[in-house]
Design a protein around this motif. Sequence first.
Motif, PDB file in Angstrom:
ATOM      1  N   LEU A   2      -7.084   5.062  -3.430  1.00 29.65           N
ATOM      2  CA  LEU A   2      -6.646   5.492  -4.757  1.00 29.65           C
ATOM      3  C   LEU A   2      -6.748   7.009  -4.901  1.00 29.65           C
ATOM      4  CD1 LEU A   2      -8.216   2.750  -7.059  1.00 29.65           C
ATOM      5  CD2 LEU A   2      -5.774   3.232  -6.807  1.00 29.65           C
ATOM      6  N   ALA A   3      -7.851   7.581  -4.423  1.00 25.59           N
ATOM      7  CA  ALA A   3      -8.048   9.027  -4.548  1.00 25.59           C
ATOM      8  C   ALA A   3      -7.048   9.803  -3.699  1.00 25.59           C
ATOM      9  CB  ALA A   3      -9.482   9.389  -4.161  1.00 25.59           C
ATOM     10  N   HIS A   4      -6.820   9.345  -2.466  1.00 26.89           N
ATOM     11  CA  HIS A   4      -5.851  10.024  -1.601  1.00 26.89           C
ATOM     12  C   HIS A   4      -4.440   9.943  -2.180  1.00 26.89           C
ATOM     13  CE1 HIS A   4      -8.164  11.388   1.802  1.00 26.89           C
ATOM     14  NE2 HIS A   4      -8.720  10.195   1.984  1.00 26.89           N
ATOM     15  N   GLU A   5      -4.166   8.889  -2.943  1.00 25.18           N
ATOM     16  CA  GLU A   5      -2.811   8.688  -3.467  1.00 25.18           C
ATOM     17  C   GLU A   5      -2.648   9.156  -4.903  1.00 25.18           C
ATOM     18  OE1 GLU A   5      -0.595   8.111  -1.408  1.00 25.18           O
ATOM     19  OE2 GLU A   5      -1.942   7.534   0.235  1.00 25.18           O
ATOM     20  N   GLY A   6      -3.569   9.978  -5.395  1.00 22.80           N
ATOM     21  CA  GLY A   6      -3.341  10.622  -6.678  1.00 22.80           C
ATOM     22  C   GLY A   6      -4.407  10.442  -7.733  1.00 22.80           C
ATOM     23  N   ARG A  42      -8.333 -10.897  -6.404  1.00 16.15           N
ATOM     24  CA  ARG A  42      -7.724  -9.720  -6.994  1.00 16.15           C
ATOM     25  C   ARG A  42      -6.913  -9.031  -5.895  1.00 16.15           C
ATOM     26  NH1 ARG A  42     -11.773  -5.321  -9.150  1.00 16.15           N
ATOM     27  NH2 ARG A  42     -11.843  -4.771  -6.956  1.00 16.15           N
ATOM     28  N   ILE A  43      -5.626  -9.288  -5.870  1.00 18.81           N
ATOM     29  CA  ILE A  43      -4.794  -8.766  -4.786  1.00 18.81           C
ATOM     30  C   ILE A  43      -4.647  -7.255  -4.902  1.00 18.81           C
ATOM     31  CG2 ILE A  43      -2.475  -8.822  -3.790  1.00 18.81           C
ATOM     32  CD1 ILE A  43      -2.316 -11.743  -4.681  1.00 18.81           C
ATOM     33  N   ILE A  44      -4.337  -6.766  -6.101  1.00 21.52           N
ATOM     34  CA  ILE A  44      -4.156  -5.337  -6.342  1.00 21.52           C
ATOM     35  C   ILE A  44      -5.266  -4.859  -7.275  1.00 21.52           C
ATOM     36  CG2 ILE A  44      -2.623  -3.565  -7.272  1.00 21.52           C
ATOM     37  CD1 ILE A  44      -1.624  -4.820  -4.677  1.00 21.52           C
ATOM     38  N   THR A  45      -5.864  -3.747  -6.934  1.00 21.55           N
ATOM     39  CA  THR A  45      -6.952  -3.179  -7.733  1.00 21.55           C
ATOM     40  C   THR A  45      -6.448  -2.140  -8.716  1.00 21.55           C
ATOM     41  OG1 THR A  45      -8.549  -3.563  -5.959  1.00 21.55           O
ATOM     42  CG2 THR A  45      -9.116  -1.889  -7.589  1.00 21.55           C
ATOM     43  N   SER A  53       1.798   4.127  -5.726  1.00 25.06           N
ATOM     44  CA  SER A  53       1.023   3.328  -4.771  1.00 25.06           C
ATOM     45  C   SER A  53       0.313   2.180  -5.472  1.00 25.06           C
ATOM     46  CB  SER A  53      -0.016   4.206  -4.064  1.00 25.06           C
ATOM     47  OG  SER A  53       0.596   5.317  -3.439  1.00 25.06           O
ATOM     48  N   ALA A  54       0.379   1.016  -4.857  1.00 25.89           N
ATOM     49  CA  ALA A  54      -0.403  -0.146  -5.285  1.00 25.89           C
ATOM     50  C   ALA A  54      -1.501  -0.361  -4.257  1.00 25.89           C
ATOM     51  CB  ALA A  54       0.485  -1.378  -5.389  1.00 25.89           C
ATOM     52  N   VAL A  55      -2.763  -0.316  -4.694  1.00 25.38           N
ATOM     53  CA  VAL A  55      -3.916  -0.355  -3.792  1.00 25.38           C
ATOM     54  C   VAL A  55      -4.752  -1.594  -4.079  1.00 25.38           C
ATOM     55  CG1 VAL A  55      -6.027   0.835  -3.073  1.00 25.38           C
ATOM     56  CG2 VAL A  55      -3.980   2.168  -3.651  1.00 25.38           C
ATOM     57  N   GLY A  56      -5.165  -2.278  -3.017  1.00 27.44           N
ATOM     58  CA  GLY A  56      -6.052  -3.419  -3.202  1.00 27.44           C
ATOM     59  C   GLY A  56      -6.483  -4.008  -1.875  1.00 27.44           C
ATOM     60  N   ASN A  70       6.616   1.782   2.351  1.00 28.97           N
ATOM     61  CA  ASN A  70       5.742   1.632   3.508  1.00 28.97           C
ATOM     62  C   ASN A  70       4.488   0.905   3.054  1.00 28.97           C
ATOM     63  OD1 ASN A  70       4.905   1.881   6.165  1.00 28.97           O
ATOM     64  ND2 ASN A  70       5.511   4.041   6.301  1.00 28.97           N
ATOM     65  N   ASP A  71       3.711   0.390   4.018  1.00 28.14           N
ATOM     66  CA  ASP A  71       2.503  -0.331   3.627  1.00 28.14           C
ATOM     67  C   ASP A  71       1.445  -0.250   4.710  1.00 28.14           C
ATOM     68  OD1 ASP A  71       4.141  -2.238   5.257  1.00 28.14           O
ATOM     69  OD2 ASP A  71       2.410  -3.523   4.905  1.00 28.14           O
ATOM     70  N   SER A  72       0.215  -0.545   4.298  1.00 32.45           N
ATOM     71  CA  SER A  72      -0.925  -0.681   5.213  1.00 32.45           C
ATOM     72  C   SER A  72      -1.679  -1.930   4.790  1.00 32.45           C
ATOM     73  CB  SER A  72      -1.831   0.551   5.135  1.00 32.45           C
ATOM     74  OG  SER A  72      -2.546   0.558   3.911  1.00 32.45           O
ATOM     75  N   HIS A  73      -2.875  -2.137   5.327  1.00 28.79           N
ATOM     76  CA  HIS A  73      -3.662  -3.321   4.967  1.00 28.79           C
ATOM     77  C   HIS A  73      -4.090  -3.297   3.505  1.00 28.79           C
ATOM     78  CE1 HIS A  73      -3.820  -4.990   8.949  1.00 28.79           C
ATOM     79  NE2 HIS A  73      -4.321  -3.882   9.453  1.00 28.79           N
ATOM     80  N   THR A  74      -4.212  -2.111   2.916  1.00 31.09           N
ATOM     81  CA  THR A  74      -4.742  -2.026   1.557  1.00 31.09           C
ATOM     82  C   THR A  74      -3.822  -1.302   0.575  1.00 31.09           C
ATOM     83  OG1 THR A  74      -5.948   0.000   2.115  1.00 31.09           O
ATOM     84  CG2 THR A  74      -7.149  -2.073   2.306  1.00 31.09           C
ATOM     85  N   THR A  75      -2.687  -0.806   1.018  1.00 28.59           N
ATOM     86  CA  THR A  75      -1.831  -0.006   0.141  1.00 28.59           C
ATOM     87  C   THR A  75      -0.356  -0.272   0.428  1.00 28.59           C
ATOM     88  OG1 THR A  75      -3.506   1.765   0.198  1.00 28.59           O
ATOM     89  CG2 THR A  75      -1.359   2.331  -0.719  1.00 28.59           C
TER      90      THR A  75
END
Length: 408
Positions: free
Chosen positions: A208-212, A262-265, A347-350, A378-383
């Motif tokens: 979350l912090a890295h993405e704004g 909680r899929i998305i935080t 960004s959606a983070v979770g 794009n996506d990763s395991h958490t974003t």
Amino acid sequence: MKFVVLKFGGTSLVDVDLREKAANKIIAAKEEGHMPVVVVSAIGRKGDPYATDTLINLVSQSYRELPNREMDLLMSCGEIISGIIMVAALQSMGHPAVLLTGAQAGIITDNKYSEARILKVQPQKVTKFAQEGYIVVVAGFQGVTEDGDITTLGRGGSDTTAAALGVALNAVCVDIYTDVEGIMTADPRIVKEAKALDVITYDEICHLAHEGAKVVHPRAVEIAMQKGIPLRVRSTFTDSPGTLVTTSGEAYKGTIDITRDRIITGITYISGIAQFKVGIGTGIEGLKQQRRVFRALALAGISIDFINLLPEFVLFTVLDNVADKTVKVLENTGYVPEMITGCAKVSAVGAGMSGVPGVIADIVEALTKEDIQILQCNDSHTTVWVLVRREDMEKAVIALHRQFKLGQ
């Protein structure tokens, strides 16, 4: 000794009433049987008399350049002023206190002025004063090289100071006090239904912090995570417990269960972005051209993000303020780039999204309903990241917050 570290941002210290609120929280920690170590930022924000930007403008409005070493000396003054005032506030309330600069507190850094990295912390003087009954106040955002030169730690430096001291002192927790209730599910200025989270993992808050999200600096989280020191993001203005940042449900007192459903935080964003599309050809030649594009940008000192490599072209983003420079570098290297300025990354983070099918489908559905064009994804395991036009950014944040029911 059971240390707790309490960090107060500049907005928590701008007047007597707010400083008294901060002092009361420090005294409460002491009365609970802890040894509080307080880290302070410079008072106020740009335009306020003792804010760091104000001190810089004092010189820059008359003189074009100041050497980096002297600039760090200047930038360290705001936190020292803030620390002295906090000591005065605590002593006026009957609690002996002492101020230590970053150097006196043992914050040893490299010599990269204005963006120094902490190499080690030698907290013997902090421990000594605490044992003598003083509340130790430390000027955040600053340290000292092994040669004795004052350095500053860059954006979020006071958070970093607090986390580093927390690790060095093996603190029970590090409390980051700010002007919001905790870490929110989205920017409350955009999403009225945004709410403070009770608990969040280190990994989630770093993303979350890295993405704004600007509540706590990711470098501070990464430092605390190395030793498993819990962080709490809290409000100076209320008694809310705030948001616990930890690897597990172990809180300062008791246990909180972090549920996996909680899929998305949270939803966050960065604006002021330009997207580039560069044609590179196919096959082996295309691979060579990829390398050529990225090498040219690296040599020019241009940081790129949001990279997609496709058979015939590459997509990436840069900040708007280096878009023109990026065009020139690419053209001088023989390319004709396509550029879209005025974009935003949402960004959606979770941590709960890993391995869960349908997250991308939900995001696309939510944005399609609002007629928001996705320029890149794009996506990763958490974003999951999506690139949209700036004029669609707020609608996108609201739509994703609603889609994942984060306000409930």
